[in-house]
Write a protein that holds these residues in place. Sequence first.
Motif, PDB file in Angstrom:
ATOM      1  N   PHE A   1       0.733  -1.164   0.070  1.00  0.00           N
ATOM      2  CA  PHE A   1      -0.223   0.084  -0.017  1.00  0.00           C
ATOM      3  C   PHE A   1       0.876   1.242   0.107  1.00  0.00           C
ATOM      4  O   PHE A   1       0.396   2.383  -0.485  1.00  0.00           O
ATOM      5  CB  PHE A   1      -1.038  -0.168   1.187  1.00  0.00           C
ATOM      6  CG  PHE A   1      -2.162  -1.091   1.157  1.00  0.00           C
ATOM      7  CD1 PHE A   1      -2.907  -0.892   0.010  1.00  0.00           C
ATOM      8  CD2 PHE A   1      -2.031  -2.133   1.831  1.00  0.00           C
ATOM      9  CE1 PHE A   1      -3.974  -1.843  -0.171  1.00  0.00           C
ATOM     10  CE2 PHE A   1      -2.846  -3.073   1.551  1.00  0.00           C
ATOM     11  CZ  PHE A   1      -4.141  -2.951   0.748  1.00  0.00           C
ATOM     12  N   LEU A   2       2.209   1.218   0.679  1.00  0.00           N
ATOM     13  CA  LEU A   2       2.765   2.336   0.437  1.00  0.00           C
ATOM     14  C   LEU A   2       3.318   2.682  -0.791  1.00  0.00           C
ATOM     15  O   LEU A   2       3.580   3.656  -1.374  1.00  0.00           O
ATOM     16  CB  LEU A   2       4.232   2.076   1.393  1.00  0.00           C
ATOM     17  CG  LEU A   2       4.000   2.557   2.865  1.00  0.00           C
ATOM     18  CD1 LEU A   2       5.063   2.087   3.759  1.00  0.00           C
ATOM     19  CD2 LEU A   2       3.506   3.979   2.957  1.00  0.00           C
ATOM     20  N   MET A   3       3.806   1.585  -1.459  1.00  0.00           N
ATOM     21  CA  MET A   3       4.148   1.610  -2.955  1.00  0.00           C
ATOM     22  C   MET A   3       3.023   2.212  -4.118  1.00  0.00           C
ATOM     23  O   MET A   3       3.481   2.723  -4.756  1.00  0.00           O
ATOM     24  CB  MET A   3       4.722   0.139  -3.462  1.00  0.00           C
ATOM     25  CG  MET A   3       6.106  -0.180  -2.811  1.00  0.00           C
ATOM     26  SD  MET A   3       7.291   0.852  -3.012  1.00  0.00           S
ATOM     27  CE  MET A   3       7.563   1.010  -4.541  1.00  0.00           C
ATOM     28  N   THR A   4       1.989   2.083  -3.609  1.00  0.00           N
ATOM     29  CA  THR A   4       0.982   2.802  -4.331  1.00  0.00           C
ATOM     30  C   THR A   4       0.997   4.198  -4.491  1.00  0.00           C
ATOM     31  O   THR A   4       0.617   4.858  -5.572  1.00  0.00           O
ATOM     32  CB  THR A   4      -0.496   2.361  -3.684  1.00  0.00           C
ATOM     33  OG1 THR A   4      -0.795   1.078  -3.441  1.00  0.00           O
ATOM     34  CG2 THR A   4      -1.785   2.982  -4.465  1.00  0.00           C
ATOM     35  N   GLY A   5       1.628   4.687  -3.578  1.00  0.00           N
ATOM     36  CA  GLY A   5       1.786   6.359  -3.549  1.00  0.00           C
ATOM     37  C   GLY A   5       3.380   6.776  -3.858  1.00  0.00           C
ATOM     38  O   GLY A   5       3.628   7.764  -3.745  1.00  0.00           O
ATOM     39  N   ALA A   6       4.045   5.684  -4.114  1.00  0.00           N
ATOM     40  CA  ALA A   6       5.634   5.940  -4.451  1.00  0.00           C
ATOM     41  C   ALA A   6       5.656   7.180  -5.400  1.00  0.00           C
ATOM     42  O   ALA A   6       6.531   7.876  -5.312  1.00  0.00           O
ATOM     43  CB  ALA A   6       6.495   4.629  -4.861  1.00  0.00           C
ATOM     44  N   PHE A   7       4.903   6.942  -6.743  1.00  0.00           N
ATOM     45  CA  PHE A   7       5.222   8.087  -7.552  1.00  0.00           C
ATOM     46  C   PHE A   7       5.055   9.377  -7.181  1.00  0.00           C
ATOM     47  O   PHE A   7       5.408  10.431  -7.487  1.00  0.00           O
ATOM     48  CB  PHE A   7       4.330   7.731  -8.792  1.00  0.00           C
ATOM     49  CG  PHE A   7       3.030   7.979  -8.526  1.00  0.00           C
ATOM     50  CD1 PHE A   7       2.243   9.319  -8.789  1.00  0.00           C
ATOM     51  CD2 PHE A   7       2.019   7.175  -7.979  1.00  0.00           C
ATOM     52  CE1 PHE A   7       0.939   9.661  -8.832  1.00  0.00           C
ATOM     53  CE2 PHE A   7       0.619   7.276  -7.871  1.00  0.00           C
ATOM     54  CZ  PHE A   7       0.166   8.698  -8.113  1.00  0.00           C
ATOM     55  N   ALA A   8       3.864   9.495  -6.012  1.00  0.00           N
ATOM     56  CA  ALA A   8       3.541  10.912  -5.357  1.00  0.00           C
ATOM     57  C   ALA A   8       4.605  11.426  -4.476  1.00  0.00           C
ATOM     58  O   ALA A   8       4.831  12.624  -4.600  1.00  0.00           O
ATOM     59  CB  ALA A   8       2.098  10.667  -4.787  1.00  0.00           C
ATOM     60  N   PHE A   9       5.068  10.345  -3.839  1.00  0.00           N
ATOM     61  CA  PHE A   9       6.328  10.827  -2.786  1.00  0.00           C
ATOM     62  C   PHE A   9       7.608  11.387  -3.710  1.00  0.00           C
ATOM     63  O   PHE A   9       8.047  12.339  -3.312  1.00  0.00           O
ATOM     64  CB  PHE A   9       6.871   9.768  -2.292  1.00  0.00           C
ATOM     65  CG  PHE A   9       5.731   9.093  -1.146  1.00  0.00           C
ATOM     66  CD1 PHE A   9       4.881   9.556  -0.507  1.00  0.00           C
ATOM     67  CD2 PHE A   9       5.712   7.770  -1.270  1.00  0.00           C
ATOM     68  CE1 PHE A   9       4.038   9.052   0.416  1.00  0.00           C
ATOM     69  CE2 PHE A   9       4.627   6.838  -0.470  1.00  0.00           C
ATOM     70  CZ  PHE A   9       3.840   7.779   0.216  1.00  0.00           C
TER      71      PHE A   9
ATOM     72  N   PHE B   1      -0.300   4.780 -13.467  1.00  0.00           N
ATOM     73  CA  PHE B   1      -1.421   4.238 -12.610  1.00  0.00           C
ATOM     74  C   PHE B   1      -2.047   3.058 -13.085  1.00  0.00           C
ATOM     75  O   PHE B   1      -2.142   2.016 -12.224  1.00  0.00           O
ATOM     76  CB  PHE B   1      -2.566   5.425 -11.903  1.00  0.00           C
ATOM     77  CG  PHE B   1      -3.409   4.926 -11.128  1.00  0.00           C
ATOM     78  CD1 PHE B   1      -2.858   4.878  -9.816  1.00  0.00           C
ATOM     79  CD2 PHE B   1      -4.708   4.518 -11.244  1.00  0.00           C
ATOM     80  CE1 PHE B   1      -4.058   4.397  -8.551  1.00  0.00           C
ATOM     81  CE2 PHE B   1      -5.585   4.018 -10.527  1.00  0.00           C
ATOM     82  CZ  PHE B   1      -5.460   4.039  -9.065  1.00  0.00           C
ATOM     83  N   ILE B   2      -2.622   2.973 -14.411  1.00  0.00           N
ATOM     84  CA  ILE B   2      -3.124   1.777 -14.833  1.00  0.00           C
ATOM     85  C   ILE B   2      -2.249   0.508 -15.109  1.00  0.00           C
ATOM     86  O   ILE B   2      -2.670  -0.597 -14.627  1.00  0.00           O
ATOM     87  CB  ILE B   2      -4.001   2.331 -16.324  1.00  0.00           C
ATOM     88  CG1 ILE B   2      -4.989   3.210 -15.967  1.00  0.00           C
ATOM     89  CG2 ILE B   2      -4.324   0.989 -16.936  1.00  0.00           C
ATOM     90  CD1 ILE B   2      -5.406   3.696 -17.191  1.00  0.00           C
TER      91      ILE B   2
ATOM     92  N   ALA C   1      -1.626  -0.758 -11.424  1.00  0.00           N
ATOM     93  CA  ALA C   1      -2.872  -1.602 -11.176  1.00  0.00           C
ATOM     94  C   ALA C   1      -3.080  -2.859 -11.900  1.00  0.00           C
ATOM     95  O   ALA C   1      -3.245  -3.715 -11.130  1.00  0.00           O
ATOM     96  CB  ALA C   1      -4.066  -0.842 -11.331  1.00  0.00           C
ATOM     97  N   ILE C   2      -2.665  -2.652 -13.060  1.00  0.00           N
ATOM     98  CA  ILE C   2      -2.722  -4.165 -13.876  1.00  0.00           C
ATOM     99  C   ILE C   2      -1.502  -5.262 -13.273  1.00  0.00           C
ATOM    100  O   ILE C   2      -1.853  -6.302 -12.916  1.00  0.00           O
ATOM    101  CB  ILE C   2      -2.453  -3.950 -15.153  1.00  0.00           C
ATOM    102  CG1 ILE C   2      -3.677  -3.338 -16.014  1.00  0.00           C
ATOM    103  CG2 ILE C   2      -1.886  -5.240 -16.031  1.00  0.00           C
ATOM    104  CD1 ILE C   2      -3.239  -2.860 -17.355  1.00  0.00           C
ATOM    105  N   LEU C   3      -0.340  -4.425 -13.124  1.00  0.00           N
ATOM    106  CA  LEU C   3       0.571  -5.297 -12.541  1.00  0.00           C
ATOM    107  C   LEU C   3       0.529  -5.935 -11.158  1.00  0.00           C
ATOM    108  O   LEU C   3       0.803  -7.106 -10.659  1.00  0.00           O
ATOM    109  CB  LEU C   3       1.983  -4.614 -12.538  1.00  0.00           C
ATOM    110  CG  LEU C   3       2.640  -4.408 -13.931  1.00  0.00           C
ATOM    111  CD1 LEU C   3       3.994  -3.538 -13.763  1.00  0.00           C
ATOM    112  CD2 LEU C   3       3.035  -5.880 -14.626  1.00  0.00           C
TER     113      LEU C   3
ATOM    114  N   PHE D   1       2.701  -0.495 -25.124  1.00  0.00           N
ATOM    115  CA  PHE D   1       1.989   0.884 -24.989  1.00  0.00           C
ATOM    116  C   PHE D   1       3.139   1.898 -25.200  1.00  0.00           C
ATOM    117  O   PHE D   1       2.830   3.000 -24.953  1.00  0.00           O
ATOM    118  CB  PHE D   1       1.406   1.019 -23.627  1.00  0.00           C
ATOM    119  CG  PHE D   1       0.386   0.120 -23.420  1.00  0.00           C
ATOM    120  CD1 PHE D   1      -0.717   0.409 -23.992  1.00  0.00           C
ATOM    121  CD2 PHE D   1       0.637  -1.191 -22.752  1.00  0.00           C
ATOM    122  CE1 PHE D   1      -1.994  -0.331 -23.820  1.00  0.00           C
ATOM    123  CE2 PHE D   1      -0.459  -1.976 -22.510  1.00  0.00           C
ATOM    124  CZ  PHE D   1      -1.789  -1.386 -23.200  1.00  0.00           C
ATOM    125  N   ASP D   2       4.222   1.759 -25.790  1.00  0.00           N
ATOM    126  CA  ASP D   2       5.182   2.695 -26.139  1.00  0.00           C
ATOM    127  C   ASP D   2       5.578   3.679 -24.982  1.00  0.00           C
ATOM    128  O   ASP D   2       5.343   5.014 -25.225  1.00  0.00           O
ATOM    129  CB  ASP D   2       4.945   3.412 -27.392  1.00  0.00           C
ATOM    130  CG  ASP D   2       6.132   4.411 -27.974  1.00  0.00           C
ATOM    131  OD1 ASP D   2       7.342   3.940 -27.607  1.00  0.00           O
ATOM    132  OD2 ASP D   2       5.786   5.292 -28.671  1.00  0.00           O
TER     133      ASP D   2
END
Length: 171
Positions: A8-16, A101-102, A105-107, A152-153
């Motif tokens: 759950f922390l990694m969910t926000g890693a990009f935001a950090f 984000f997509i 979520a898929i991974l 997805f290039d």
Amino acid sequence: LTAQALLFLMTGAFAFAAQTVVVRGYYAMQNTLLPTALGSFAVLLSVPIYVIGMNFMGVSGIALAISISSILQVTFLYFIWNRKSGNTQSRKVYFFYGRMFILAAILGGILEPLKILIRFQLAENTFFNSLIICLIVGTLFLFLIMVIAKRFDIPEITDTINQIKAKLHQS
């Protein structure tokens, strides 16, 4: 317990990471007050998210609340910064983060159930079994990220892969 919270922390890693960049944009404009005030305000608004997360999910809920809070805060700061600076490229950034984000979520939707399935099959929770899980899930992650990046290039990923390939060919 730690692995679940890390998910759950990694969910926000990009935001950090993005938060550091966005705040520096304000500092470059010599505006330190706005990001500080907005950050403090966002923390106060996030308190209910922390309480709800803790009550429903325990430690994992707090980790998720941290990620949600960080995502909301950086999105809000970036939105205001775009307005103030007249950034005409903001849509590209929003689109990129939406795609990431997509992708995440898929991974996550593929790899987390696989991890649970493998852990169930191994029965014992030992260091060696945990290492096996990491190797299997990590290898599958690398394979999937390369396939998805190519399909997805996504230049941020394909460029990195190409640089690694070039270095391996030089060796």
